[in-house]
Scaffold this motif. Structure first.
Motif, short mmCIF file in Angstrom:
data_model
loop_
_atom_site.label_atom_id
_atom_site.label_comp_id
_atom_site.label_asym_id
_atom_site.label_seq_id
_atom_site.Cartn_x
_atom_site.Cartn_y
_atom_site.Cartn_z
N GLU A 20 -18.51 30.51 -24.93
CA GLU A 20 -19.25 29.25 -25.04
C GLU A 20 -19.34 28.56 -23.66
O GLU A 20 -20.39 28.04 -23.28
CB GLU A 20 -18.55 28.35 -26.05
CG GLU A 20 -19.04 26.92 -26.12
CD GLU A 20 -20.41 26.75 -26.75
OE1 GLU A 20 -20.86 25.60 -26.85
OE2 GLU A 20 -21.05 27.76 -27.12
N VAL A 394 -22.03 23.87 -30.92
CA VAL A 394 -21.73 25.15 -30.26
C VAL A 394 -23.06 25.71 -29.76
O VAL A 394 -23.99 25.90 -30.54
CB VAL A 394 -21.05 26.16 -31.23
CG1 VAL A 394 -20.82 27.50 -30.55
CG2 VAL A 394 -19.73 25.60 -31.73
N SER A 396 -23.48 28.67 -27.89
CA SER A 396 -23.57 30.14 -27.91
C SER A 396 -23.70 30.63 -29.35
O SER A 396 -22.80 30.44 -30.16
CB SER A 396 -22.33 30.75 -27.26
OG SER A 396 -22.20 32.10 -27.65
#
Length: 639
Positions: A20, A394, A396
């Motif tokens: 991430e 998030v 990613s």
């Protein structure tokens, strides 16, 4: 789960967090190179150009610089306490040039911002440059602190190791005290039960608060009761706004709160319980300030061959340190609640501090790694939030699919349902609005309090209404949206989508509803409205339409337009939702995360109006169910 497996799970999480980190860093680099300054300003990620004002040393002895935004002041920005920023200048010949240092936002008040910068920064370079700007920088610090916290949890011994194993192991039950339940006359039955469960918990307790169920009221009471048994507690949340909210409620109950970090709303009430304001208000502070000034003067006027320089400097520094320690010990000694963000709990001011209980508010919006930051300082933890509302962000997709988005609260709800108390009575919404959310997200367990069950604005009104924009696609006969297609348009990476015809129709529908209510009643009763769209481009388009339209001028203060995230934790009498998506493929993007719609719908007290293309949206079973629910309400009202 064996300890080895628990450690393996945390190591996997560490890898996902690094993924991430790399994704966000790369996205930031690409954005910086390609997005263009105009777009950054519009997104609220940059102020340009700036007026650079005075520089000074603040009460924490940091070099601070005051800057003012001079254009685009109507755009909502994303600057807040603790965010990293970089300064830049732009010229026609050499393009954007960044100054060689990173600053940290100390606080923002409207179009004025204070940024702390490294001690050796040549501020004169900034002050002497034309067309200076500031933009949000990639936040290395938060990731570093989260990774360090995961490493500590992986190595954890003693209490930290025990909590780590407990959270991941279903057959290892949390320990509790046993005592007769206490009665709190101003709480309802499930709120009372939640406070009792918090007091009984030796290890962990979860307060699950669906929209409008009084989670903050319950949490404040639980903190107050815990303080009858403990001298001091640590209260954290993911965002500064959530920390401000809980701190304010605790202060209203007469509890001495010490807020580490500055609030998002800069007013005297909020500032009065910040560490910085208390520090500079201490009777010994003028003496400390004089010592620090003497140290700076001595350093800047050092003479060659001055043999006593080091001796004088060390003497001044040791007196200043002694005073600082004394002030800190007094401030921390008299505070009952230490409040900070999860990342803020790593502040050096808390070094060596230990607490019996950690309360984490809005725990369902925090990455698990962030929750481990304050965990090393405590022996038990109480989490409050709702994992059926907004999740943590998030970026990613790979990390999200592999489980990075799963929060510590969700994990504990799964492994230890016996530690969870669901608040079941809501005090916000008309029952017809609440019923859909309750049935879909909370197994029908949430009930409306009698005093709000039938609340409404107009007689024989439909509390939830869906206006199908697909009916306008072939024949836009509405005079408000002539010759415009109701199809979505794409407006650039990470900026999202826009549906201009739907935006115009949204304004028309709201105006019609206002006309039914009547101008005088709207003003007298201060009926407030939230216009929500999941896409930022649509939000900005709707804001522009609202400003231009003469009809809404008297009601400007009663109408706010924002994304779903911008409305988290808020409520309005009327909520209007522009879904934007309208395409032949039935693509709905991140609207598949149904928690966002749960938040959007449940902001409303009395009326929800949804605008969206039924043909696109109802290919998804959730939206099909929502459409049928709204249709049934309309049919019931017509009978």
């Amino acid at each position: 789960m064996q300890t080895a497996n628990v450690i393996q799970a945390l190591q996997q999480q560490r890898l996902l967090l690094q993924l991430e980190y790399q994704t966000e860093k790369e996205a930031y680099r690409q954005q910086t190179e390609t997005i263009g300054m105009g777009r950054k300003v519009k997104r609220g990620d940059a102020w340009w150009p700036l007026r650079v004002s005075k520089s000074y040393y603040n009460s924490l002895n940091q070099l601070a610089l005051e800057v003012y935004r001079t254009s685009d002041t109507d755009i909502e920005h994303n600057f807040e306490y603790g965010r990293s920023v970089v300064f830049f200048t732009e010229t026609e010949t050499s393009g954007i040039r960044y100054f060689p240092f990173t600053g940290v936002v100390s606080y923002v008040d409207g179009d004025r911002m204070v940024v702390t910068v490294p001690d050796n920064t040549r501020i004169i370079d900034l002050q002497g440059t034309e067309k200076v700007g500031v933009q949000l920088s990639f936040d290395e610090t938060s990731y570093r602190l989260m990774l360090e916290a995961l490493d500590r949890a992986i190595r954890g011994k003693g209490r930290l190791g025990y909590l780590r194993d407990l959270f991941y192991t279903p057959h290892q039950k949390p320990e509790t005290f046993s005592f007769q339940p206490m009665h709190f006359p101003y709480l309802n039955k499930t709120q009372e039960e939640a406070v009792n469960e918090v007091l009984r918990a030796k290890d962990v307790a979860v307060v699950h608060g669906p929209p409008g169920t009084g989670k903050t009221t319950t949490l404040v009471e639980a903190i107050r009761e815990t303080l009858m048994r403990e001298n001091q507690v640590l209260v954290c949340a993911q965002s500064n706004m959530a920390v401000d909210w809980i701190s304010e409620k605790l202060v209203d109950r007469g509890i001495n709160v010490l807020r580490i970090g500055n609030p998002t709303r800069v007013n005297d009430k909020m500032l009065s319980f910040t560490y910085e304001r208390r520090f500079e208000g201490h009777p010994d502070y003028p003496q400390l300030w004089a010592l620090r000034k003497a140290i700076r003067d001595l350093r800047s006027h050092r003479k060659r061959g001055d043999e006593k320089y080091h001796q004088r400097l060390e003497s001044l520094k040791s007196r200043a340190t002694e005073l600082e320690i004394r002030i800190n010990s007094e401030l921390f000694g008299e505070a009952r609640v230490i409040a900070s963000t999860l990342v803020g709990a790593a502040n050096r001011l808390l070094d060596g501090q230990k607490y019996g209980t950690l309360f984490i508010d809005e725990a369902a919006q925090a990455l698990e790694a962030a929750c481990w930051i304050p965990m090393r300082r405590v022996s038990r933890v109480v989490l409050a939030g709702d994992h059926c509302q907004l999740p943590p962000t998030v970026k990613s997709i790979a990390a999200l699919k592999a489980g990075l988005g799963k929060t510590l609260m969700e994990r504990i709800v799964e492994t230890h349902p016996e530690a969870v108390t669901l608040l079941r009575i809501q005090y916000r919404m008309n029952d017809d609005i609440m019923r859909f959310s309750s049935d879909y997200f909370y197994h029908g367990q949430v009930e409306s309090a009698p005093e709000v069950r039938f609340r409404g604005i107009l007689d024989l009104d439909t509390p939830m209404e869906w206006i199908d924009t697909s009916e306008y696609l072939d024949n836009p006969d509405n005079p408000e949206v002539p010759e415009l297609s109701f199809k979505e348009e794409f407006v650039g990476e990470s900026y999202g989508r826009i549906n201009k015809a739907e935006g115009l129709l949204t304004m028309h529908v709201l105006q019609q509803y206002f006309e039914r209510i009547g101008k005088q009643r709207l003003l007298d009763e201060r009926i407030d409205v939230g216009i929500i769209s999941p896409y930022r481009a649509q939000v900005q388009f709707l804001r522009r339409l609202l400003t231009k339209r003469e009809y809404f001028k008297p009601f400007r203060r009663q109408i706010s337009v924002n994304t779903v995230d911008g409305f988290q934790g808020q409520e309005r009498d009327v909520i209007v939702i522009s879904l934007v998506r309208s395409n032949d493929e039935g693509q709905i993007g991140f609207l598949r995360d149904l928690r966002r719609m749960n938040v959007a719908i449940t902001r409303a007290r009395m009326k929800v109006i949804i605008l969206g293309n039924r043909q696109t949206m109802t290919r998804h079973p959730f939206y099909r169910q929502l459409w049928q629910y709204c249709k049934k309400q309309q049919e019931t009202q017509q009978i």
